[in-house]
Write a protein that holds these residues in place. Sequence first.
Motif, short mmCIF file in Angstrom:
data_model
loop_
_atom_site.label_atom_id
_atom_site.label_comp_id
_atom_site.label_asym_id
_atom_site.label_seq_id
_atom_site.Cartn_x
_atom_site.Cartn_y
_atom_site.Cartn_z
N MET A 30 10.06 -11.42 3.89
CA MET A 30 8.72 -10.45 4.20
C MET A 30 9.13 -9.49 5.14
SD MET A 30 6.57 -11.09 1.78
CE MET A 30 5.62 -9.91 2.54
N LYS A 31 9.71 -9.88 6.24
CA LYS A 31 9.98 -8.86 7.21
C LYS A 31 10.92 -7.73 6.78
CE LYS A 31 11.85 -8.64 12.10
NZ LYS A 31 12.47 -9.35 13.14
N ASN A 32 11.98 -7.99 5.96
CA ASN A 32 12.87 -7.08 5.42
C ASN A 32 12.09 -6.29 4.54
OD1 ASN A 32 15.07 -8.42 6.90
ND2 ASN A 32 15.73 -9.53 4.72
N TYR A 33 11.38 -6.93 3.74
CA TYR A 33 10.54 -6.14 2.69
C TYR A 33 9.66 -4.99 3.38
CZ TYR A 33 8.00 -4.99 -1.44
OH TYR A 33 7.38 -4.33 -2.48
N THR A 34 9.00 -5.64 4.57
CA THR A 34 8.00 -4.63 5.03
C THR A 34 8.64 -3.50 5.67
OG1 THR A 34 7.70 -6.40 6.56
CG2 THR A 34 6.16 -6.13 4.92
N VAL A 35 9.74 -3.89 6.24
CA VAL A 35 10.51 -2.81 6.98
C VAL A 35 10.63 -1.71 6.12
CG1 VAL A 35 12.64 -2.11 8.25
CG2 VAL A 35 11.38 -4.29 8.84
N GLU A 36 11.43 -1.92 4.90
CA GLU A 36 11.68 -0.92 3.92
C GLU A 36 10.79 -0.20 3.46
OE1 GLU A 36 14.61 -2.34 1.19
OE2 GLU A 36 16.02 -3.17 2.78
N LEU A 37 9.47 -1.17 3.11
CA LEU A 37 8.32 -0.34 2.62
C LEU A 37 7.91 0.55 3.83
CD1 LEU A 37 6.06 -2.76 0.65
CD2 LEU A 37 7.48 -1.09 -0.34
N GLY A 38 7.74 0.25 4.94
CA GLY A 38 7.33 1.06 6.04
C GLY A 38 8.08 2.24 6.45
N LEU A 39 9.70 2.12 5.97
CA LEU A 39 10.20 3.44 5.86
C LEU A 39 9.99 4.36 4.75
CD1 LEU A 39 13.78 1.90 6.74
CD2 LEU A 39 12.31 3.40 8.13
#
Length: 205
Positions: free
Chosen positions: A187-196
């Motif tokens: 989830m951390k990896n995914y939210t970082v990319e969505l945040g970008l």
Amino acid sequence: MPKQTFFNLKEEKRQTLIDAAKKEFSRVSLYDASISNILKTAGIPRGSFYQYFEDKEDIFFYLLNEDAKERHEHFVSYLKKYEGDLFETMTGLFQDALEYSQDRGKNDFIRNAILNMNYKIENTFAKVLSEETFSNRYTEIYHLVDTKKLNITSEQELFHVLQIIVAVTMQNLVQSFARDLPIDAAMKNYTVELGLLKKGLLSKS
């Protein structure tokens, strides 16, 4: 697609065959799956199988297509739940996919499909937001998405935004399953990319 004889079966017999196929495709990939194992689990003769399906790919992609329809319904329901927020919707769907995959057994069907992805399998997964599906249910989807929160100027741009987010989502699922990541790490990896994606990648300075 299944032959008409499959749809003519009683519901119980159809479900028995579907469950047997899911069990086999959960055990191994499509390429290593055995029709003999499906027949043994379902308790039907080989000749009967070919009255319903052409081959193992036929039943595999039938199951995958049915899953794609279900995921589309989840996408619509999550858009309603999150009041049109596309990023909250996709985050919720991604977390659900991870939690679903933790429950071993029949759910390994999707896990195996993702980890043994080819173009045809990827295309079936992407069907949930394909141009055809988007066109057929355009009014419903477009009016559910809160486009005021997005930096887009047309309906076509919304379609491309969806395609980009789906691509990021699928890549994160592949990495999560391949590396067997804990849910919080995935989830951390995914939210970082969505945040970008939400911020944009071009510096405004």
